[in-house]
Motif scaffolding. Sequence first.
Motif, PDB file in Angstrom:
ATOM      1  N   MET A  87       1.012  63.502 -27.693  1.00 40.41           N
ATOM      2  CA  MET A  87       1.595  62.735 -26.548  1.00 40.41           C
ATOM      3  C   MET A  87       2.726  62.955 -25.514  1.00 40.41           C
ATOM      4  O   MET A  87       3.320  63.338 -26.006  1.00 40.41           O
ATOM      5  CB  MET A  87       1.322  61.311 -27.034  1.00 40.41           C
ATOM      6  CG  MET A  87       0.674  60.954 -28.240  1.00 40.41           C
ATOM      7  SD  MET A  87       1.196  58.969 -29.118  1.00 40.41           S
ATOM      8  CE  MET A  87       1.251  58.322 -27.976  1.00 40.41           C
ATOM      9  N   THR A  88       2.201  62.386 -24.206  1.00 42.33           N
ATOM     10  CA  THR A  88       3.552  62.599 -23.833  1.00 42.33           C
ATOM     11  C   THR A  88       4.693  61.886 -23.638  1.00 42.33           C
ATOM     12  O   THR A  88       4.446  61.030 -24.028  1.00 42.33           O
ATOM     13  CB  THR A  88       2.989  62.099 -22.327  1.00 42.33           C
ATOM     14  OG1 THR A  88       1.159  63.007 -21.905  1.00 42.33           O
ATOM     15  CG2 THR A  88       4.146  62.779 -20.245  1.00 42.33           C
ATOM     16  N   PHE A  89       5.870  62.725 -23.600  1.00 43.65           N
ATOM     17  CA  PHE A  89       7.366  62.202 -24.151  1.00 43.65           C
ATOM     18  C   PHE A  89       7.308  61.866 -25.861  1.00 43.65           C
ATOM     19  O   PHE A  89       8.182  61.120 -25.677  1.00 43.65           O
ATOM     20  CB  PHE A  89       7.657  61.445 -23.277  1.00 43.65           C
ATOM     21  CG  PHE A  89       6.926  62.014 -21.364  1.00 43.65           C
ATOM     22  CD1 PHE A  89       8.272  62.609 -20.849  1.00 43.65           C
ATOM     23  CD2 PHE A  89       6.156  60.710 -20.937  1.00 43.65           C
ATOM     24  CE1 PHE A  89       7.990  63.388 -19.575  1.00 43.65           C
ATOM     25  CE2 PHE A  89       6.125  61.256 -19.041  1.00 43.65           C
ATOM     26  CZ  PHE A  89       7.165  62.636 -19.074  1.00 43.65           C
ATOM     27  N   SER A  90       6.459  62.631 -25.933  1.00 41.92           N
ATOM     28  CA  SER A  90       6.648  62.084 -27.549  1.00 41.92           C
ATOM     29  C   SER A  90       6.268  63.332 -28.744  1.00 41.92           C
ATOM     30  O   SER A  90       5.360  64.512 -27.913  1.00 41.92           O
ATOM     31  CB  SER A  90       5.566  60.925 -28.117  1.00 41.92           C
ATOM     32  OG  SER A  90       5.462  60.683 -29.116  1.00 41.92           O
ATOM     33  N   THR A  91       6.488  62.996 -29.805  1.00 39.21           N
ATOM     34  CA  THR A  91       6.246  64.198 -30.657  1.00 39.21           C
ATOM     35  C   THR A  91       5.240  63.653 -31.475  1.00 39.21           C
ATOM     36  O   THR A  91       4.533  64.446 -32.772  1.00 39.21           O
ATOM     37  CB  THR A  91       7.189  64.496 -32.216  1.00 39.21           C
ATOM     38  OG1 THR A  91       7.784  63.111 -32.461  1.00 39.21           O
ATOM     39  CG2 THR A  91       8.852  64.596 -30.789  1.00 39.21           C
TER      40      THR A  91
END
Length: 136
Positions: A87-91
């Motif tokens: 996921m974009t900007f996430s782990t």
Amino acid sequence: MSEIEEKVSNLFIKASEDDVSSLMLDILRILSVFHGVLWKTEISQDLIKFYKTLGEPEIINPKMIDIAIKNLEEMGLIKIEQRVRGMTFSTKTYQDLLIHLIDKMATRKILQKDEKYRKYILERERTIREALDESR
């Protein structure tokens, strides 16, 4: 003419007769533009961009997209893989379907004769050039 080229060519005939075949052809067009690979979750967004660029109505029916993808797979034009995607900007990650053109070159060879495909590529390249010029 290869089997893939023949199937794509036949799809042009069917596309004038029914909406699902027309959508199947549009999905092949955007897959080809993106070098033969797209995530399923990206297809709706890319179809909207495609239709907007061509000045066509942007009506997207998720169930019809699912049917079109299934039909393309059954025809042997695409391959679908269940994959883990970040996921974009996430782990965090999630499951998505990665869709591949079976034969990018054969598909592109037929699509290069298609007015909609050529117009979309030209408009997309022009937009990218303009954005790059503005950033200087």
